[in-house]
Write an enzyme that holds these catalytic residues in place. Structure first.
Site, short mmCIF file in Angstrom:
data_model
loop_
_atom_site.label_atom_id
_atom_site.label_comp_id
_atom_site.label_asym_id
_atom_site.label_seq_id
_atom_site.Cartn_x
_atom_site.Cartn_y
_atom_site.Cartn_z
N VAL A 50 0.83 -1.20 0.00
CA VAL A 50 0.00 0.00 0.00
C VAL A 50 0.87 1.25 0.00
O VAL A 50 0.54 2.25 -0.65
CB VAL A 50 -0.96 -0.01 1.20
CG1 VAL A 50 -1.74 1.30 1.28
CG2 VAL A 50 -1.93 -1.19 1.09
N SER A 85 14.43 -1.27 6.71
CA SER A 85 14.38 -0.76 5.34
C SER A 85 15.09 0.58 5.18
O SER A 85 15.26 1.05 4.04
CB SER A 85 12.92 -0.60 4.90
OG SER A 85 12.26 -1.85 4.89
N CYS A 132 -10.93 -1.81 3.64
CA CYS A 132 -11.09 -1.93 2.19
C CYS A 132 -12.47 -2.45 1.80
O CYS A 132 -13.12 -1.93 0.87
CB CYS A 132 -10.01 -2.82 1.61
SG CYS A 132 -9.84 -4.42 2.44
N HIS A 167 -11.12 -7.00 -4.60
CA HIS A 167 -12.17 -7.70 -3.86
C HIS A 167 -13.49 -7.66 -4.62
O HIS A 167 -13.76 -6.72 -5.38
CB HIS A 167 -12.40 -7.04 -2.49
CG HIS A 167 -11.25 -7.15 -1.55
ND1 HIS A 167 -10.17 -7.99 -1.75
CD2 HIS A 167 -11.02 -6.53 -0.34
CE1 HIS A 167 -9.34 -7.88 -0.73
NE2 HIS A 167 -9.82 -7.00 0.13
#
Length: 390
Positions: free
Chosen positions: A65, A91, A185, A298
């Site tokens: 995302v 990271s 979502c 979805h």
């Protein structure tokens, strides 16, 4: 031109149609060890970098995302005077290219939000709970993609096309920080289609069955689905690291924890978030959420019961004119929304619009909705919230 062909013209993105791709890079291979997304040459630098734009921070930038945040910001020419790319210590130090410029990923710390106007968070609930309030104290407006603050009373839960007034009191540039929550979502995708109908006839009861893609569980789940598919086809036992059971060529109840009432957390998010977004605690909502072996986007079957009659032709007209919605409802050709069609697309697609024959008259409708979980279900919705602050 049929409805399915119109969808291509209606969408606002120009991304590849493959569900495996985002920003031209395989989403199955967007691990933090790679350089994701925009590798544009300097000649293609957009005009997004502007002195009069807000300063931005993207938290969790190396995740699926987080990378889509960058893609959406670029696609929509979101103006910014500076941008920080923030992630975990693991990271930190990695290089990323965004809109033709090279950036070094910085470690997320309490000092990361000095002089940051807007921060887009997608790093998980625990990170949001720890760093979101710290950012607000620094005067940053936080748009959070996790579930950490969604049900907090004074935190707006916003879908821009649905309830923009919920964040009308939050202003950019006054030095006051604030939290704004991005809904789940499945809630976003559902309410993009249900809300225009709710405004016309008032939904009194909604029954939702979701068919949720691997993308909802992150890039690692998508990688595992791809790996399992190869393994099963080769006659090998599937690797089950993300989920406890075989995902490829299978489907199962959503992996969210089961609550004492027998519903899982994903299902109860649909119940509670719908009531908050619609500002209606009386609306009855029930949901069953299923994980299906789809890579991205979805699908949801939605049954609606109305206070006042609403026939299917009127409903179709309402949806055809709803912002962010496209209708794919070609009965003669049996063409209706699919996850593949909406992958990497901004719009939510709706079809199978029909009267519920189990209810009297025009008091109920059935619809089928598909939406890209990473796009409108997460990153796009958050960036649209940020755009409303400009």
């Amino acid at each position: 031109m049929n409805a399915a062909m119109n969808f291509t013209a209606a969408t606002t993105t120009t991304k590849p149609h493959s569900p495996f791709l985002t920003g031209g890079v395989s989403l199955l291979r967007t691990s933090p060890t790679l350089l994701p997304l925009h590798r544009s040459p300097p000649s293609s630098i957009r005009m997004s970098l502007r002195d009069d734009g807000p300063s931005l921070a993207v938290v969790g930038v190396t995740g699926a995302v987080g990378q889509e945040f960058l893609s959406v910001l670029s696609d929509r020419d979101f103006p910014y005077r500076s941008i920080k790319l923030l992630a975990s210590k693991r990271s930190a130090g990695k290089e990323m290219t965004f809109e033709g410029r090279n950036y070094v990923v910085e470690e997320l710390t309490a000092d990361s939000f000095d002089d940051v106007d807007i921060a887009l968070f997608s790093a998980g609930g625990s990170i949001s709970k720890q760093f979101g309030p710290l950012a607000v104290e620094k005067g940053t407006i936080v748009v959070d993609n996790s579930s950490a603050f969604r049900m907090v009373d004074d935190v707006p839960l916003v879908i821009p096309e649905v309830n923009p007034d919920a964040m009308a009191h939050i202003k950019l540039g006054n030095g006051k920080g604030a939290l704004i929550a991005n809904p789940n979502c499945s809630t976003i995708i559902c309410l993009m289609a249900a809300t225009p109908l709710h405004r016309r006839a008032k939904v009194t009861r909604m029954v939702v069955s979701t068919y949720q893609a691997a993308s909802g569980a992150g890039a690692a789940a998508m990688e595992e689905l791809e790996l399992q598919t190869r393994e099963v086809l080769e006659g090998k036992p599937p690797t089950c690291n993300i989920f406890s059971q075989q995902y490829a060529f299978n489907l199962f109840s959503h992996n969210a924890p089961i609550l004492s009432n027998g519903y899982n957390e994903e299902e109860m998010k649909l119940v509670k978030e719908t009531r908050k977004i619609w500002n209606d605690i009386t609306v009855r909502v029930t949901a069953t959420c299923i994980r299906v072996p789809v890579m991205r986007a979805h699908a949801e079957s939605v049954n609606l019961q109305f206070e006042t009659p609403l026939d299917e032709d009127t409903a179709r007209e309402i949806l055809e004119n709803a912002p962010g919605v496209v209708v794919i409802d070609d009965r003669p050709s049996n063409q209706f929304p699919t996850p593949l069609e909406v992958s990497n697309k901004d719009d939510v697609a709706v079809g199978r619009i029909r009267r519920d024959v189990s209810q009297d008259g025009d008091s109920g409708l059935e619809i089928f909705v598909c939406g890209d979980q990473i796009r409108k279900g997460a990153a796009l919705n958050a960036v649209q919230i940020a755009e409303m602050l400009l």
